[in-house]
Scaffold this motif. Structure first.
Motif, short mmCIF file in Angstrom:
data_model
loop_
_atom_site.label_atom_id
_atom_site.label_comp_id
_atom_site.label_asym_id
_atom_site.label_seq_id
_atom_site.Cartn_x
_atom_site.Cartn_y
_atom_site.Cartn_z
N LEU A 85 45.24 -15.89 -81.30
CA LEU A 85 45.31 -17.35 -81.44
C LEU A 85 43.94 -17.99 -81.26
CD1 LEU A 85 48.65 -18.07 -79.54
CD2 LEU A 85 48.25 -18.14 -82.02
N GLU A 86 43.18 -17.50 -80.29
CA GLU A 86 41.85 -18.04 -80.07
C GLU A 86 40.93 -17.77 -81.27
OE1 GLU A 86 38.07 -17.40 -77.10
OE2 GLU A 86 40.08 -17.13 -76.27
N ALA A 87 40.97 -16.54 -81.78
CA ALA A 87 40.14 -16.19 -82.94
C ALA A 87 40.56 -16.99 -84.17
CB ALA A 87 40.23 -14.69 -83.22
N ALA A 88 41.86 -17.18 -84.36
CA ALA A 88 42.35 -17.93 -85.52
C ALA A 88 41.92 -19.39 -85.44
CB ALA A 88 43.87 -17.81 -85.60
N SER A 89 41.89 -19.95 -84.24
CA SER A 89 41.48 -21.35 -84.09
C SER A 89 40.01 -21.54 -84.46
CB SER A 89 41.74 -21.84 -82.67
OG SER A 89 40.82 -21.28 -81.76
N LYS A 90 39.25 -20.43 -84.44
CA LYS A 90 37.83 -20.49 -84.80
C LYS A 90 37.59 -19.96 -86.21
CE LYS A 90 36.56 -19.83 -79.99
NZ LYS A 90 36.01 -18.91 -79.00
N GLY A 91 38.68 -19.64 -86.93
CA GLY A 91 38.56 -19.12 -88.29
C GLY A 91 38.10 -17.68 -88.36
N GLY A 92 38.29 -16.91 -87.28
CA GLY A 92 37.74 -15.57 -87.20
C GLY A 92 38.72 -14.43 -87.43
N VAL A 93 39.79 -14.63 -88.19
CA VAL A 93 40.74 -13.55 -88.43
C VAL A 93 40.79 -13.28 -89.93
CG1 VAL A 93 43.13 -12.79 -88.20
CG2 VAL A 93 42.14 -14.27 -86.45
N ALA A 94 40.36 -12.08 -90.31
CA ALA A 94 40.36 -11.72 -91.73
C ALA A 94 40.97 -10.34 -91.89
CB ALA A 94 38.94 -11.76 -92.28
N VAL A 95 42.29 -10.28 -91.98
CA VAL A 95 43.00 -9.03 -92.23
C VAL A 95 44.00 -9.27 -93.35
CG1 VAL A 95 42.72 -8.12 -89.88
CG2 VAL A 95 44.73 -9.48 -90.43
N ASP A 96 44.38 -8.18 -94.00
CA ASP A 96 45.35 -8.29 -95.08
C ASP A 96 46.79 -8.28 -94.57
OD1 ASP A 96 43.48 -8.26 -97.31
OD2 ASP A 96 43.06 -6.20 -96.67
N ALA A 97 47.00 -7.64 -93.43
CA ALA A 97 48.33 -7.57 -92.82
C ALA A 97 48.13 -7.27 -91.34
CB ALA A 97 49.16 -6.46 -93.47
N ALA A 98 49.19 -7.43 -90.56
CA ALA A 98 49.08 -7.14 -89.13
C ALA A 98 50.35 -6.48 -88.62
CB ALA A 98 48.81 -8.42 -88.35
N LEU A 99 50.16 -5.66 -87.61
CA LEU A 99 51.23 -4.95 -86.92
C LEU A 99 51.14 -5.35 -85.45
CD1 LEU A 99 53.27 -2.53 -86.55
CD2 LEU A 99 51.25 -1.11 -86.24
N SER A 100 52.27 -5.72 -84.86
CA SER A 100 52.26 -6.10 -83.46
C SER A 100 53.08 -5.15 -82.62
CB SER A 100 52.81 -7.52 -83.28
OG SER A 100 52.87 -7.84 -81.90
N ILE A 101 52.45 -4.62 -81.57
CA ILE A 101 53.18 -3.87 -80.55
C ILE A 101 53.04 -4.59 -79.22
CG2 ILE A 101 53.02 -1.64 -81.73
CD1 ILE A 101 50.74 -0.92 -79.75
N ALA A 102 52.61 -5.86 -79.28
CA ALA A 102 52.39 -6.66 -78.08
C ALA A 102 53.73 -7.16 -77.53
CB ALA A 102 51.48 -7.84 -78.39
N GLU A 103 53.80 -7.21 -76.21
CA GLU A 103 55.00 -7.70 -75.53
C GLU A 103 54.96 -9.21 -75.32
OE1 GLU A 103 57.69 -5.99 -74.73
OE2 GLU A 103 56.88 -4.12 -75.47
N GLY A 104 53.78 -9.78 -75.22
CA GLY A 104 53.67 -11.21 -74.99
C GLY A 104 53.72 -11.58 -73.52
#
Length: 92
Positions: A60-79
């Motif tokens: 979320l922090e990287a996205a707010s700065k425009g710093g996420v450039a991937v074609d797809a994502a996989l999450s194994i995070a629990e939150g």
């Protein structure tokens, strides 16, 4: 096949500091480094480029700065700190 960048959201065992009163298994749902390395090998083995995105808060922090450039994502995070239980997870 076109090679893609595949982001991985994850939380390792040491992703968050322990808090006073945490039970011994407080971080059991987080992942060991070996799990992340295995996912990276699998993604690379399919001809794609794994990209470590880190914890959901990091994304979320990287996205707010425009710093996420991937074609797809996989999450194994629990939150961490989430009040939403996993399916089948029972709170007493």
């Amino acid at each position: 096949m076109t090679s893609r960048s595949i982001g991985i959201l994850y939380e390792l065992h040491d992703a968050y500091p322990r808090r006073p009163g945490d039970p011994p298994d407080a971080h059991v749902e987080y992942e060991p480094e070996a799990t992340l390395l295995a996912l990276e090998r699998a993604i690379a083995g399919l001809g794609h480029r794994p990209v470590r995105l880190g914890r959901p808060h990091d994304l979320l922090e990287a996205a707010s700065k425009g710093g996420v450039a991937v074609d797809a994502a996989l999450s194994i995070a629990e939150g961490f700190g989430s009040s939403i239980p996993e399916p089948g997870h029972v709170h007493h």
